[in-house]
Design a protein around this motif. Structure first.
Motif, PDB file in Angstrom:
ATOM      1  N   GLY A  55       0.817  -1.211   0.000  1.00  0.00           N
ATOM      2  CA  GLY A  55       0.000   0.000   0.000  1.00  0.00           C
ATOM      3  C   GLY A  55       0.850   1.260   0.000  1.00  0.00           C
ATOM      4  O   GLY A  55       1.988   1.258   0.487  1.00  0.00           O
ATOM      5  N   LEU A  56       0.300   2.344  -0.595  1.00  0.00           N
ATOM      6  CA  LEU A  56       0.998   3.628  -0.538  1.00  0.00           C
ATOM      7  C   LEU A  56      -0.021   4.756  -0.522  1.00  0.00           C
ATOM      8  O   LEU A  56      -1.170   4.567  -0.939  1.00  0.00           O
ATOM      9  CB  LEU A  56       1.982   3.790  -1.697  1.00  0.00           C
ATOM     10  N   ALA A  57       0.420   5.907   0.015  1.00  0.00           N
ATOM     11  CA  ALA A  57      -0.490   7.046   0.149  1.00  0.00           C
ATOM     12  C   ALA A  57       0.252   8.321  -0.187  1.00  0.00           C
ATOM     13  O   ALA A  57       1.407   8.509   0.210  1.00  0.00           O
ATOM     14  CB  ALA A  57      -1.041   7.118   1.570  1.00  0.00           C
ATOM     15  N   ALA A  58      -0.414   9.205  -0.944  1.00  0.00           N
ATOM     16  CA  ALA A  58       0.126  10.533  -1.246  1.00  0.00           C
ATOM     17  C   ALA A  58      -0.624  11.545  -0.399  1.00  0.00           C
ATOM     18  O   ALA A  58      -1.853  11.472  -0.274  1.00  0.00           O
ATOM     19  CB  ALA A  58      -0.046  10.846  -2.722  1.00  0.00           C
ATOM     20  N   VAL A  59       0.127  12.474   0.195  1.00  0.00           N
ATOM     21  CA  VAL A  59      -0.463  13.464   1.095  1.00  0.00           C
ATOM     22  C   VAL A  59      -0.307  14.859   0.485  1.00  0.00           C
ATOM     23  O   VAL A  59       0.806  15.230   0.075  1.00  0.00           O
ATOM     24  CB  VAL A  59       0.230  13.435   2.481  1.00  0.00           C
ATOM     25  N   TYR A  60      -1.411  15.613   0.432  1.00  0.00           N
ATOM     26  CA  TYR A  60      -1.410  16.994  -0.073  1.00  0.00           C
ATOM     27  C   TYR A  60      -1.872  17.906   1.055  1.00  0.00           C
ATOM     28  O   TYR A  60      -3.044  17.858   1.457  1.00  0.00           O
ATOM     29  CB  TYR A  60      -2.339  17.120  -1.294  1.00  0.00           C
ATOM     30  N   GLY A  66      -6.702  21.900   9.621  1.00  0.00           N
ATOM     31  CA  GLY A  66      -8.041  21.431   9.257  1.00  0.00           C
ATOM     32  C   GLY A  66      -8.073  19.925   9.266  1.00  0.00           C
ATOM     33  O   GLY A  66      -7.073  19.273   9.593  1.00  0.00           O
ATOM     34  N   PRO A  67      -9.207  19.370   8.904  1.00  0.00           N
ATOM     35  CA  PRO A  67      -9.360  17.912   8.959  1.00  0.00           C
ATOM     36  C   PRO A  67      -8.619  17.190   7.828  1.00  0.00           C
ATOM     37  O   PRO A  67      -8.169  17.802   6.863  1.00  0.00           O
ATOM     38  CB  PRO A  67     -10.867  17.715   8.817  1.00  0.00           C
ATOM     39  N   THR A  68      -8.503  15.893   7.976  1.00  0.00           N
ATOM     40  CA  THR A  68      -7.882  15.024   6.966  1.00  0.00           C
ATOM     41  C   THR A  68      -8.973  14.227   6.252  1.00  0.00           C
ATOM     42  O   THR A  68      -9.763  13.543   6.901  1.00  0.00           O
ATOM     43  CB  THR A  68      -6.903  14.041   7.641  1.00  0.00           C
ATOM     44  N   VAL A  69      -9.005  14.346   4.937  1.00  0.00           N
ATOM     45  CA  VAL A  69      -9.945  13.559   4.129  1.00  0.00           C
ATOM     46  C   VAL A  69      -9.149  12.522   3.339  1.00  0.00           C
ATOM     47  O   VAL A  69      -8.192  12.871   2.648  1.00  0.00           O
ATOM     48  CB  VAL A  69     -10.732  14.470   3.160  1.00  0.00           C
ATOM     49  N   LEU A  70      -9.524  11.275   3.491  1.00  0.00           N
ATOM     50  CA  LEU A  70      -8.821  10.177   2.809  1.00  0.00           C
ATOM     51  C   LEU A  70      -9.724   9.585   1.729  1.00  0.00           C
ATOM     52  O   LEU A  70     -10.901   9.320   1.974  1.00  0.00           O
ATOM     53  CB  LEU A  70      -8.429   9.106   3.832  1.00  0.00           C
ATOM     54  N   ILE A  71      -9.170   9.422   0.532  1.00  0.00           N
ATOM     55  CA  ILE A  71      -9.896   8.755  -0.553  1.00  0.00           C
ATOM     56  C   ILE A  71      -9.135   7.457  -0.851  1.00  0.00           C
ATOM     57  O   ILE A  71      -7.926   7.466  -1.026  1.00  0.00           O
ATOM     58  CB  ILE A  71      -9.937   9.606  -1.843  1.00  0.00           C
ATOM     59  N   ALA A 125      -5.453  16.338   2.167  1.00  0.00           N
ATOM     60  CA  ALA A 125      -6.113  15.275   1.400  1.00  0.00           C
ATOM     61  C   ALA A 125      -5.114  14.136   1.253  1.00  0.00           C
ATOM     62  O   ALA A 125      -3.947  14.366   0.936  1.00  0.00           O
ATOM     63  CB  ALA A 125      -6.536  15.790   0.033  1.00  0.00           C
ATOM     64  N   ILE A 126      -5.582  12.925   1.515  1.00  0.00           N
ATOM     65  CA  ILE A 126      -4.732  11.734   1.383  1.00  0.00           C
ATOM     66  C   ILE A 126      -5.337  10.809   0.337  1.00  0.00           C
ATOM     67  O   ILE A 126      -6.527  10.477   0.393  1.00  0.00           O
ATOM     68  CB  ILE A 126      -4.609  10.991   2.731  1.00  0.00           C
ATOM     69  N   LEU A 127      -4.513  10.406  -0.616  1.00  0.00           N
ATOM     70  CA  LEU A 127      -4.938   9.433  -1.628  1.00  0.00           C
ATOM     71  C   LEU A 127      -4.303   8.103  -1.261  1.00  0.00           C
ATOM     72  O   LEU A 127      -3.085   7.947  -1.331  1.00  0.00           O
ATOM     73  CB  LEU A 127      -4.507   9.899  -3.017  1.00  0.00           C
ATOM     74  N   MET A 128      -5.139   7.160  -0.852  1.00  0.00           N
ATOM     75  CA  MET A 128      -4.670   5.873  -0.320  1.00  0.00           C
ATOM     76  C   MET A 128      -4.871   4.773  -1.358  1.00  0.00           C
ATOM     77  O   MET A 128      -6.001   4.515  -1.782  1.00  0.00           O
ATOM     78  CB  MET A 128      -5.447   5.544   0.961  1.00  0.00           C
ATOM     79  N   PHE A 129      -3.786   4.160  -1.780  1.00  0.00           N
ATOM     80  CA  PHE A 129      -3.829   3.017  -2.698  1.00  0.00           C
ATOM     81  C   PHE A 129      -3.636   1.770  -1.853  1.00  0.00           C
ATOM     82  O   PHE A 129      -2.530   1.443  -1.439  1.00  0.00           O
ATOM     83  CB  PHE A 129      -2.738   3.150  -3.764  1.00  0.00           C
TER      84      PHE A 129
END
Ligand SMILES: [Zn+2]
Ligand SMILES: [Zn+2]
Length: 384
Positions: A55-60, A66-71, A125-129
């Motif tokens: 797994g890997l995640a990109a963080v913007y 503010g809050p963290t939104v993960l997709i 924003a976190i993009l979680m693969f």
């Protein structure tokens, strides 16, 4: 759309390259490396790799707190031979992206491109693969990984494409959307003997024969409510394929399915009770183990509200009372709800589109723009 036609064309090419190179659950090393390279081009603030396996995640990051939104999207393909003959068909024998996870990854890559061009105003924003969705192991491994602590979301969102529903039309509801399920493996052990003297051994024949029926009869396969249960015997083996041996061992595999985790706990204890009763009656030893364990997938009200707001803002039609939901299939995204409110929506892949896991399935590229617009709108609505 927040991307140009040229950028969108590049994302479609990314999707097709993923489609050509499927890897199965837990073996997604090349996929993760390719995704990592492409993510790096969008200049995220961080890429965290090796989460719960591949797994890997990109963080913007945003400027303000503010809050963290993960997709979330999934990395894995399936051990099924693809039968399509288009140019981007799988190049890997016996494996295919036949659940559309290549398309879900493309949607996240579209978001990465957009977030790289314009960071969120606040929060992150976190993009979680995520790895290994198909066997139910991935979400649990990601959440248990110590690296996940620095990624902990305040809300998690995901989607799955959905053949049988009009292309681009969305199904979304609060509450249960996917069933809990688990694979139960039963081994009954007695003692072999000569086929002419079965009385000198301990054969699991009667116990096996009864359990096949009794386990199946435990499920009601009724309406998909809190009392729903289904037991599907998927495999059984007794002794050896030989005429000279009275069998000494039997294997039974059954998939247990319920709508809720509570109902699953009850079904598991009923099934185990039955197995132990038959084993005792037949003087057999018994081993029970579980694989492919999926918890229920349940959409939180606050996350559903954000998705509905995004769908309305983007003018995407949706149905919150579809008879397709909840569905009997399982999905491990539900585990993300154990850390924060979460919701998943289902994006129509076309009424006559081949079904998920069919050998001729392919993700419709048209969904990349729709899916990424909805998620980007949700991110902007929450984080600015
Ligand atoms: Zn699948
Ligand atoms: Zn899937």
């Amino acid at each position: 759309m927040f991307l140009t036609d040229v950028e969108l064309g590049e994302i479609k090419a990314f999707r097709r390259r993923l489609h050509q190179n499927p890897e199965v659950s837990g073996e997604e090393a090349q996929t993760a490396a390719f995704v990592n390279d492409q993510l790096a081009l969008t200049r995220p603030d961080r890429i965290v790799v090796g989460i719960g396996g591949h797994g890997l995640a990109a963080v913007y990051d945003g400027e303000a707190r503010g809050p963290t939104v993960l997709i979330r999207a999934e990395l894995d393909g399936l051990p099924i031979r693809e039968t399509s003959d288009f140019a981007h068909r799988s190049r890997v024998p016996g494996k295919g992206h036949l659940c559309g996870h290549d398309g879900h990854m493309a949607i996240l890559m579209a978001l990465a491109t957009g977030l790289g061009q314009k960071r969120p105003a606040a929060g992150r924003a976190i993009l979680m693969f995520q790895p290994a969705e198909e066997n139910g192991a991935g979400a649990a491994a990601v959440l248990a990984d110590p690296k996940f602590a620095m990624l902990t979301p305040d809300m998690s969102l995901s989607l799955h494409n959905f053949p049988g529903v009009r292309l681009g039309h969305v199904l979304l509801r609060e509450g249960p959307v996917n069933c809990a399920s688990r694979g139960m493996k039963i081994i009954l052990k007695g003692k072999t003997s000569h086929a002419s003297y079965p009385e000198h051994g301990v054969a699991p024949t009667f116990a096996t024969a009864r359990l096949l029926g009794e386990l199946t009869a435990l499920g009601n396969n009724g309406p998909l409510g809190p009392d729903y249960s289904l037991v599907t015997v998927t495999h059984a083996r007794l002794g050896e394929p030989a005429f000279g041996i009275s069998p000494g061992e039997a294997h039974i595999w059954a998939t247990l399915r319920t709508l809720t985790d509570d109902a699953m706990a009850a079904l598991v204890s009923c099934a185990e009770e039955l197995v132990h009763a038959e084993a005792n009656a037949g003087q057999l030893k018994v081993e029970i183990s579980y694989e492919d364990v999926f918890r229920q997938c349940y959409n939180s009200a606050e996350a559903v509200d954000e998705l509905k707001r995004a769908l309305e803002d983007e003018g995407v039609s949706y149905d919150s009372a579809s008879s397709h939901l909840p569905m009997k299939a399982s999905e491990d995204f539900g585990l993300f709800r154990t850390v924060a409110p979460s919701a998943m929506f289902f994006l129509g892949a076309g009424e006559d589109h081949p079904q998920l896991h069919n050998p001729d399935y392919d993700f419709p590229d048209e969904l990349i723009a729709i899916g990424s617009r909805v998620f980007m709108r949700a991110i902007r609505n929450i984080l600015g």
